[in-house]
Scaffold this motif. Structure first.
Motif, mmCIF file in Angstrom:
data_model
loop_
_atom_site.group_PDB
_atom_site.id
_atom_site.type_symbol
_atom_site.label_atom_id
_atom_site.label_comp_id
_atom_site.label_asym_id
_atom_site.label_seq_id
_atom_site.Cartn_x
_atom_site.Cartn_y
_atom_site.Cartn_z
ATOM 1 N N THR A 60 0.829 -1.220 0.000
ATOM 2 C CA THR A 60 0.000 0.000 0.000
ATOM 3 C C THR A 60 0.859 1.263 0.000
ATOM 4 O OG1 THR A 60 -0.164 -0.138 2.429
ATOM 5 C CG2 THR A 60 -2.000 -1.030 1.139
ATOM 6 N N TYR A 71 -7.861 -3.035 -1.490
ATOM 7 C CA TYR A 71 -7.215 -4.339 -1.381
ATOM 8 C C TYR A 71 -8.096 -5.317 -0.597
ATOM 9 C CZ TYR A 71 -2.723 -2.376 -3.007
ATOM 10 O OH TYR A 71 -1.713 -1.793 -3.732
ATOM 11 N N THR A 112 -3.302 -8.947 -2.217
ATOM 12 C CA THR A 112 -2.262 -8.969 -1.168
ATOM 13 C C THR A 112 -2.802 -9.363 0.213
ATOM 14 O OG1 THR A 112 -2.328 -6.654 -0.391
ATOM 15 C CG2 THR A 112 -1.054 -7.107 -2.396
#
Length: 464
Positions: free
Chosen positions: A194, A448, A454
């Motif tokens: 991020t 996300y 991830t």
């Protein structure tokens, strides 16, 4: 006697009261936020008494304990005021501004500011040290180039919080994995997913803003020359003065505690003012207490340099005390925890769980006014939920940092927001739209969460 749990209705009343009073004070009456927050604290205490969830002595202990948590921040803030005052009188800040105006190209000033602050913050692990050393000089350089202070502050905060988030020397970087139960370096690696995209978007954003603000002849070369002349006319500009901030930053990197390290920096500044600038002992002591008063003859430079001193931080210190009073009552009464419990009912998918994890630290930053509480409370709250859903602890620790750490300087009455306002000389809210890095990080984390990108599962151990 068993303490009664507060109902959601009672828990929400102080929050609603706070929002209404803050809106009236800021938008209607154009007042500072101190009194509304303090009145809201008293209102929260009354609700706690009426609901029977805490006695006055318990609430008072909660307030004192919360203020104790913020005392280190308050002491650092007071010392930063001394640093700013003595570093201006000694010529350190004027020298940094002078060479910055001569070297930095106006069109790239904002992205360069982000990068400079990122390097300092990743080295020191401290957003506060970054803002209070190179930050104060970058404000002067940027204003000399004709850029608005809120935009400059946004660039400084964006860079400063890059290191606050990623550096293993940062207290929040070590606190988040400790609360979530993840490994420190796994946590840092996981945050890169991020952090790197957010950082790239931040640099692009400041390149665009910088080009827009410096295009069309907005940068006045004649004015820059006037500023340079005003600085050389009032101070002895010497590149050796730059060794003082380098020395202070070096002490932080060498893990010298912030309070003695910064205080030594302020004393070195006062001594340098006497030796290099020819100031009297009285003037040096005056700068530590009351700050520096500009008398260069150029109004813009005088306004820029008239700042600092212990007294200049009292507005911010009083704001922190008011916020900690409200936050302490909300936590000790169980009202903060009750609201958090309700949020957990909503988190029935991975995406919603991560969304809840992002929103809860923001809520705690707004209500409790403390960065550490925004990591500790949600960390304790959500840890079990992540385990139940088979999600690796580093997902939780990353979300805590993307939200709790990143949004803390955006709230004016949070200790971090109050510090940034005091150190950089900006008003409440005006700098928030330009803290690109701090705003983008939580948004990416939410994306996300819902896409699953991830988001790692707990690795099952294979028995052999």
């Amino acid at each position: 006697m068993k303490k009664k749990q507060v109902s959601l209705y009672y828990a929400l009343l102080p929050v609603i009261f706070l929002v209404v009073t803050l809106y009236y004070a800021v938008q209607v009456a154009k007042l500072d936020v101190h009194i509304p927050i303090f009145i809201s604290a008293i209102f929260a205490a009354l609700i706690a008494k009426i609901s029977g969830c805490a006695t006055w002595n318990e609430l008072e202990d909660g307030v004192v304990d919360t203020i104790k948590m913020s005392m280190r921040a308050i002491l650092i803030l007071i010392i930063i005021g001394m640093v700013i005052g003595s570093w201006i009188l000694s010529g350190v800040v004027p020298t940094m501004i002078y060479y910055g105006l001569k070297i930095i190209e106006p069109s790239v000033f904002l992205p360069v500011t982000v990068i400079i602050c990122s390097i300092v913050s990743i080295s020191t692990g401290s957003s506060w040290s970054t803002a209070s050393t190179v930050g104060i000089a970058l404000v002067g350089i940027g204003e000399g180039l004709g850029l608005p202070r809120p935009i400059i502050a946004g660039a400084i905060i964006s860079g400063a919080y890059f290191g606050d988030k990623l550096s293993p020397m940062s207290d929040t970087t070590t606190l988040a994995p400790a609360m979530a139960g993840s490994n420190l370096f796994d946590h840092i690696k996981h945050m890169l997913y991020t952090t790197v995209p957010s950082y790239i978007l931040t640099l692009i954003g400041f390149v665009v803003v910088g080009l827009r603000k410096t295009s069309g002849g907005e940068v006045d070369t004649a004015q820059i020359n006037e500023i340079l002349n005003a600085l050389t006319g009032s101070f002895k500009i010497n590149p050796f003065l730059l060794l003082i901030p380098v020395f202070v930053i070096g002490m932080v990197i060498m893990k010298v505690p912030a309070i003695p390290g910064l205080f030594v920096g302020s004393l070195i500044g006062a001594a340098t003012a006497i030796v290099v600038q020819g100031s009297s002992l009285k003037e040096a002591l005056y700068s530590l207490h009351y700050g520096y008063v500009g008398h260069t003859g150029m109004p813009m430079v005088d306004e820029l340099l008239t700042r600092g001193g212990l007294d200049s931080m009292m507005w911010t210190v009083s704001l922190i005390l008011c916020a900690m009073t409200f936050g302490g009552i909300m936590e000790k009464s169980g009202m903060l925890g009750r609201i958090a419990q309700e949020i957990l009912k909503f988190a029935n998918t991975n995406g919603k769980l991560i969304l809840s994890t992002i929103l809860t630290p923001i809520f705690v930053n707004l209500v409790a006014g403390d960065q550490y509480l925004s990591i500790v409370i949600p960390g304790r709250m959500f840890k079990e939920s992540y385990e139940e859903r088979g999600l690796a602890a580093k997902n939780l620790s990353r979300a805590l940092e993307d939200s709790g750490t990143m949004t803390s300087p955006l709230v004016p009455w949070n200790t971090c927001g109050a510090f940034m306002m005091g150190a950089l000389g900006v008003g409440p809210w005006v700098y928030v739209p330009y803290c690109f890095f701090n705003l983008i990080s939580p948004v990416l984390s939410i994306i996300y969460g819902f896409t699953g990108f991830t988001i790692e599962k707990i690795k099952k151990k294979i028995n052999r």
